[in-house]
Every structure is written in structure tokens, then in C-alpha cells.
Enzyme design. Structure first.
Site, PDB file in Angstrom:
ATOM      1  N   LYS A  13       0.920  -1.503  -0.174  1.00 34.10           N
ATOM      2  CA  LYS A  13      -0.015  -0.286  -0.260  1.00 34.10           C
ATOM      3  C   LYS A  13       1.546   1.225   0.100  1.00 34.10           C
ATOM      4  CE  LYS A  13      -2.194  -1.177   4.347  1.00 34.10           C
ATOM      5  NZ  LYS A  13      -1.693  -2.704   4.554  1.00 34.10           N
ATOM      6  N   ARG A  88      -9.830   0.888   8.410  1.00 36.29           N
ATOM      7  CA  ARG A  88      -9.069  -0.570   9.362  1.00 36.29           C
ATOM      8  C   ARG A  88     -10.278  -0.869   9.879  1.00 36.29           C
ATOM      9  NH1 ARG A  88      -2.768   0.439   8.430  1.00 36.29           N
ATOM     10  NH2 ARG A  88      -2.716  -1.534   8.739  1.00 36.29           N
ATOM     11  N   ARG A 122      11.230  -6.029   4.769  1.00 38.00           N
ATOM     12  CA  ARG A 122      10.956  -5.153   4.820  1.00 38.00           C
ATOM     13  C   ARG A 122      12.562  -3.715   5.220  1.00 38.00           C
ATOM     14  NH1 ARG A 122       5.722  -1.984   5.554  1.00 38.00           N
ATOM     15  NH2 ARG A 122       5.746  -2.822   7.671  1.00 38.00           N
ATOM     16  N   ARG A 155      11.131  -1.746  10.997  1.00 46.29           N
ATOM     17  CA  ARG A 155      10.118  -1.222  12.173  1.00 46.29           C
ATOM     18  C   ARG A 155       9.861  -1.953  13.064  1.00 46.29           C
ATOM     19  NH1 ARG A 155       5.222  -0.038   8.425  1.00 46.29           N
ATOM     20  NH2 ARG A 155       3.427  -0.872   9.952  1.00 46.29           N
ATOM     21  N   ARG A 166      -0.595  -9.055  14.034  1.00 46.36           N
ATOM     22  CA  ARG A 166      -1.112  -8.053  13.430  1.00 46.36           C
ATOM     23  C   ARG A 166      -2.552  -8.825  11.674  1.00 46.36           C
ATOM     24  NH1 ARG A 166       4.301  -5.800  11.318  1.00 46.36           N
ATOM     25  NH2 ARG A 166       2.139  -4.024   9.402  1.00 46.36           N
TER      26      ARG A 166
END
Ligand code: ADP
Ligand code: AMP
Length: 215
Positions: A13, A88, A122, A155, A166
Site C-alpha cells: 500500500k 481499518r 522490509r 520496523r 497483525r
């Protein structure tokens, strides 16, 4: 146009949001980036938000909605915006409907298996929020941001355990929004499993034809 980006963590995203905003000249409003900024500045709101983020849970609606509402009132959002990571859950969608008209929801569909592969590799820049991937999109110099030369970090919520949580949160709270926006005839589905450029080409086709039919 007022656009919402929907999809699992790691769908791409943020990556596509950057491209969309550059191409169409609208601001990106990333709920996660706004919350991380508050957390980094250790504001009372940010400290509160961080306790949920590190557990892979959604930050309470009153906190997120306040942050989003404030940002939507900025001058640059008057001629359209792209919401990345908001709403969300169904309650947030209700809040948003009270604040602004939404023209289109881009649903970035990706299996959780592929999303996991993306999240595990990531690397993010703590300074400019640029995003890289160890294998799929490495920076020019290992561990260093191409743009601002800052050292890249993982992160704190991109650890295996938090990722699992998550995904659970996503399936339980966010996935029902797909049906919600399908019923409202706003949903357009994108195959997010393709390359960055192929995914963006699908998005451009959708947005260009939506703009033509709005004209
Ligand atoms: P999200 O904002 O949905 O959590 P990101 O845009 O941060 O997702 O992307 C997650 C990771 O996957 C990043 O490391 C990014 O570089 C990488 N990525 C994004 N799009 C693709 C793609 N189409 N193919 C492979 N890797 C991708
Ligand atoms: P993201 O950067 O989109 O991956 O979001 C990172 C984290 O910020 C999420 O796991 C949540 O803890 C929090 N967050 C982001 N957007 C929202 C939202 N709309 N509602 C509640 N929490 C959010």
C-alpha cells in the site's frame, strides 16, 4: 478524487501510495506514518498509540480518527486525497463517511504467505519513511537510505510474532471492509502479487477510467 487503499499489512500500500500521489498530484495520508510520527515525538497520543502498535493491535478508534480528521482539514486535502491504512474497521468506515465522501476503494489483494515474505524483508528509513526490501527492492548501498543517507531499520512491528498478530487483526477487523465497500459499489480489486510496476499499471487503469466516467 477521494481514494481509500485497503489490503493486508505488506500488500504494498505504501509503495503504491507514493506512486499514485506523485502521478495524480494528491496527498497521501498514511495512518501508520502519522501514528509513528506521534510515537517518535513521544507525544501523549503517540505514547498511547505505541503500546497498541508494538502488539500488532489496532490503535483505538478515538485516537486514529482524531489524527485523520485533523489531517483531512489541511488545505492540500481539498482537491482529493489518498487514505492509506484508514479505515481499518467498520466503525472507522462509519466515522470516515461522516467526515468526507469517498469515491473509490482500491483493494490490494495478496495472500498472507506473500505478504509475510514482504514484511520480513522490509527495511524502512526512520527519517523520510522511504521503504525498501532486502531482496525485492534493495537500496544502492546496503543498509543506507538512497534519499537521505540515514541508516535503515526494521520496523519494530515487523518481527515474526507481531506480524502474526497483525494478520489476525487484519482478518478479524479489516477484511469485513471488503464486503462493506463491495455493497457500496466502491470496491475495485487489484492483484497486488505482481511487480511494483505491473501493480501500478492496474491501478492507473482503474483510476483513469473512474476519472473519465466522473468527467
Ligand atoms: P504496506 O504499506 O501495505 O504494509 P509496503 O508498501 O510497505 O506495504 O511494502 C511491503 C514490503 O514489500 C516493502 O519492503 C516493499 O519494498 C515490498 N514490496 C512492495 N510492493 C512489492 C511488489 N509488488 N513486489 C515485491 N515487493 C514489494
Ligand atoms: P501500517 O503502517 O499501516 O502498517 O500501520 C502500523 C500500525 O499502526 C498498525 O499495526 C496499527 O497498530 C496502527 N494503525 C495504522 N492505521 C490504523 C488504523 N486505521 N486504526 C488503528 N490502528 C492503526
Amino acid at each position: 478524487m477521494n481514494i481509500v487503499l485497503l489490503g493486508p499489512p505488506g500488500a504494498g500500500k505504501g509503495t503504491q501510495a507514493e506512486k499514485i500521489c506523485q502521478h495524480y498530484g494528491i496527498p497521501r495520508i498514511s495512518a501508520g506514518d502519522l501514528l509513528r510520527k506521534e510515537a517518535a515525538e513521544k507525544t501523549p497520543l503517540g505514547n498511547d498509540a505505541r503500546t497498541y502498535m508494538v502488539k500488532g493491535l489496532l490503535v483505538p478508534n478515538r485516537i486514529v480518527s482524531a489524527v485523520i480528521d485533523q489531517r483531512l482539514n489541511d488545505e492540500d486535502c481539498k482537491r482529493g486525497f489518498l487514505l492509506d491504512g484508514f479505515p481499518r474497521n467498520i466503525d472507522q468506515a462509519g466515522e470516515l463517511e461522516k467526515l468526507r465522501r469517498i469515491d473509490l476503494v482500491l483493494y490490494m489483494e495478496l495472500s498472507l504467505e506473500k505478504a509475510l515474505e514482504r514484511l520480513e524483508g522490509r527495511m524502512s528509513c526512520p527519517n523520510c519513511e522511504a521503504v525498501y526490501h532486502l531482496h525485492f527492492d534493495p537500496p544502492g548501498k546496503e543498509g543506507v537510505c538512497d534519499r537521505c543517507k540515514e541508516n535503515l531499520v526494521q520496523r519494530e512491528d515487523d518481527k515474526q510474532e507481531t506480524i502474526t498478530k497483525r494478520f489476525e487483526t487484519y482478518e478479524k477487523e479489516t477484511l469485513p471492509l471488503v464486503e462493506h465497500y463491495k455493497s457500496a459499489k466502491l470496491l475495485r480489486t487489484v492483484d497486488a502479487g505482481r511487480s511494483v510496476e505491473e501493480t501500478f499499471a492496474q491501478i492507473r487503469d482503474i483510476l483513469d477510467s473512474a476519472q473519465e466516467s466522473n468527467a
